[in-house]
Design an enzyme around this catalytic site. Structure first.
Site, short mmCIF file in Angstrom:
data_model
loop_
_atom_site.label_atom_id
_atom_site.label_comp_id
_atom_site.label_asym_id
_atom_site.label_seq_id
_atom_site.Cartn_x
_atom_site.Cartn_y
_atom_site.Cartn_z
N LYS A 157 -8.09 4.02 -1.02
CA LYS A 157 -8.92 5.05 -1.66
C LYS A 157 -10.33 4.55 -1.90
CE LYS A 157 -5.08 6.55 -4.51
NZ LYS A 157 -4.49 5.94 -5.69
N LYS A 188 -6.52 -2.47 4.89
CA LYS A 188 -5.55 -1.40 4.60
C LYS A 188 -6.28 -0.10 4.28
CE LYS A 188 -4.88 -1.42 -0.34
NZ LYS A 188 -4.06 -0.87 -1.36
N LYS A 210 -10.72 -6.17 -5.25
CA LYS A 210 -11.36 -5.03 -5.94
C LYS A 210 -12.64 -5.45 -6.65
CE LYS A 210 -7.58 -1.80 -6.23
NZ LYS A 210 -6.78 -0.86 -6.98
N1 AQP Z 1 -2.57 1.41 3.10
C1 AQP Z 1 -1.40 1.47 2.51
N2 AQP Z 1 -0.27 1.38 3.22
C2 AQP Z 1 0.95 1.45 2.62
N3 AQP Z 1 1.12 1.66 1.30
C3 AQP Z 1 0.01 1.76 0.53
N4 AQP Z 1 -0.19 1.97 -0.79
C4 AQP Z 1 -1.51 2.01 -1.06
N5 AQP Z 1 -2.22 1.84 0.08
C5 AQP Z 1 -1.30 1.68 1.10
C6 AQP Z 1 0.89 2.15 -1.75
O1 AQP Z 1 0.66 3.36 -2.45
C7 AQP Z 1 1.24 3.24 -3.75
C8 AQP Z 1 0.28 3.77 -4.79
O2 AQP Z 1 -0.76 2.84 -4.91
P1 AQP Z 1 -1.84 2.81 -6.01
O3 AQP Z 1 -1.82 3.92 -6.93
O4 AQP Z 1 -1.91 1.43 -6.54
O5 AQP Z 1 -2.90 3.10 -5.07
P2 AQP Z 1 -4.03 2.23 -4.83
O6 AQP Z 1 -3.70 0.80 -4.63
O7 AQP Z 1 -5.03 2.64 -5.84
O8 AQP Z 1 -4.28 2.90 -3.48
P3 AQP Z 1 -5.33 2.44 -2.68
O9 AQP Z 1 -5.65 3.48 -1.74
O10 AQP Z 1 -5.00 1.11 -2.14
O11 AQP Z 1 -6.49 2.36 -3.73
P4 AQP Z 1 -7.40 1.19 -4.10
O12 AQP Z 1 -8.54 1.37 -3.22
O13 AQP Z 1 -7.71 1.47 -5.53
O14 AQP Z 1 -6.64 -0.07 -3.85
C9 AQP Z 1 1.58 1.76 -3.95
O15 AQP Z 1 2.98 1.59 -3.83
C10 AQP Z 1 0.89 1.09 -2.81
O16 AQP Z 1 1.61 -0.05 -2.37
#
Ligand code: AQP
Length: 330
Positions: free
Chosen positions: A199, A196, A108
């Site tokens: 967001k 992966k 990040k």
């Molecule tokens: N690509 C993914 N595949 C499977 N599970 C996923 N999760 C996130 N991306 C994937 C799971 O979603 C849950 C919520 O995660 P979060 O609120 O931590 O979301 P995040 O990490 O902000 O989601 P993103 O999309 O991955 O955002 P960024 O870009 O900020 O890192 C968790 O249980 C996570 O494992």
């Protein structure tokens, strides 16, 4: 059971297949707590008037995917001040060295550095985030944390923190373990199947949002990046694009990706079927979401009730931890 999600952007298929779907499946057999972790979102949110609205929309989405407020406790993290209070104690229990090994921080912070508008500022909160996350989990005497594969390292560090605290101050915390689904634990970006679905991707053409219209979903799957040869085979290392499509199809239809591969000789029909399976999955969720968003007062009242229930548990654990650490009672 506890698991949380950040109100940092629209919920995507990875969040749903990796996490939310399993929260719904587990809510009946477990004492389930799910937090909308707005304090974590603050590590990257800088604009005013965003977080509250995103929190409410995410609450509507959690109820729309099937979480039942009578079965699971859904709360907003900042409404339960025990999270911040135990979070500080966890910061004092984790080491600087452990935090530097967290791959999510490395990813990040690197992404922020690549982007000219965010390159200047990487918050200390982004670095210490796993300590607050440990507090989120340990406050509820959590046994199981249903998450996507990307969160496994954070659950491991939570265990390490709990073990260290228990060792220093006596048995205080339950040791949690991560639970990941068979299919959908790591949904990949449709345009870059080696990353992966996330967001914070630089473009959203490879992300499928739960609120995407059918036409948008079809287009994203049609344009999904596949692999150079034309063989349909499940092999994550050699054929990441095709394997991702097979895994999404498997997660939506209940089959096994290896077995589904045998039904295809070309990429086109696989892309089309995966897209249609996702559209079918999303339609009832979207209908419920739009209905729930018509009554924001009711959503806020459900969140207030959730925070009340969460505090009943969290306050007891916090007091236990403070007493164990020898702090003077208030
Ligand atoms: N690509 C993914 N595949 C499977 N599970 C996923 N999760 C996130 N991306 C994937 C799971 O979603 C849950 C919520 O995660 P979060 O609120 O931590 O979301 P995040 O990490 O902000 O989601 P993103 O999309 O991955 O955002 P960024 O870009 O900020 O890192 C968790 O249980 C996570 O494992």
């Amino acid at each position: 059971m506890l698991s949380c999600i950040q109100p940092t952007g629209d919920v995507h298929l990875g969040n749903y297949l990796g996490a939310l779907r399993n929260w719904v499946a587990g809510q009946h057999e477990n004492d389930a707590f799910h937090g909308i972790v707005d304090l974590h979102a603050l590590t990257i949110t800088e604009a005013p008037d965003v977080l509250g609205q995103a929190t409410l929309q995410l609450a509507a989405m959690l109820f729309a995917v099937g979480l039942d407020p009578d079965e699971a406790t859904i709360f907003v993290q900042s409404h339960v001040p025990e999270h911040s209070q135990l979070g500080w104690m966890m910061e004092c229990t984790v080491s600087y060295g452990e935090l530097t090994r967290m791959t999510q921080f490395k990813d990040k912070s690197a992404k922020r550095q690549e982007n000219t508008s965010t390159a200047e500022f990487i918050s200390a909160g982004l670095f210490t985030y796993p300590a607050l996350q440990a507090a989120d989990i340990l406050l509820y005497d959590t046994d199981e944390v249903p998450v996507g594969e990307d969160q496994r390292q954070h659950i491991e560090i939570t265990r390490d923190i709990a073990i260290r605290f228990n060792h220093r101050f006596g048995d205080t915390f339950v040791l949690p373990k991560a639970v990941t689904p068979k299919a959908g634990a790591r949904v990949m970006d449709l345009q870059d199947p080696t990353s992966k679905m996330s967001k914070s991707a630089n473009t959203d053409s490879g992300l499928v949002y739960l609120l995407d219209e059918p036409a948008a979903v079809r287009k994203k799957f049609k344009r999904a990046v596949t692999d150079s040869d034309s063989e349909v085979r499940f092999d994550r290392a050699e054929k990441p694009g095709v394997s991702n499509l097979l895994e999404i199809l498997a997660a939506c239809t209940g089959g096994a990706p290896e077995a589904l591969a045998a039904g295809y000789t070309q990429y086109g029909p696989l892309k089309a079927d995966a897209g249609e399976a996702v559209i079918e999955l999303l339609q009832p969720i979207q209908a419920r979401y739009h209905e729930l968003m018509t009554d924001r007062g009711e959503l806020q009242s459900l969140l207030r009730k959730g925070a009340g229930k969460a505090r009943e548990v969290a306050a007891v654990t916090l007091a236990r931890a403070q007493a164990a650490a020898g702090m003077l009672p208030a």
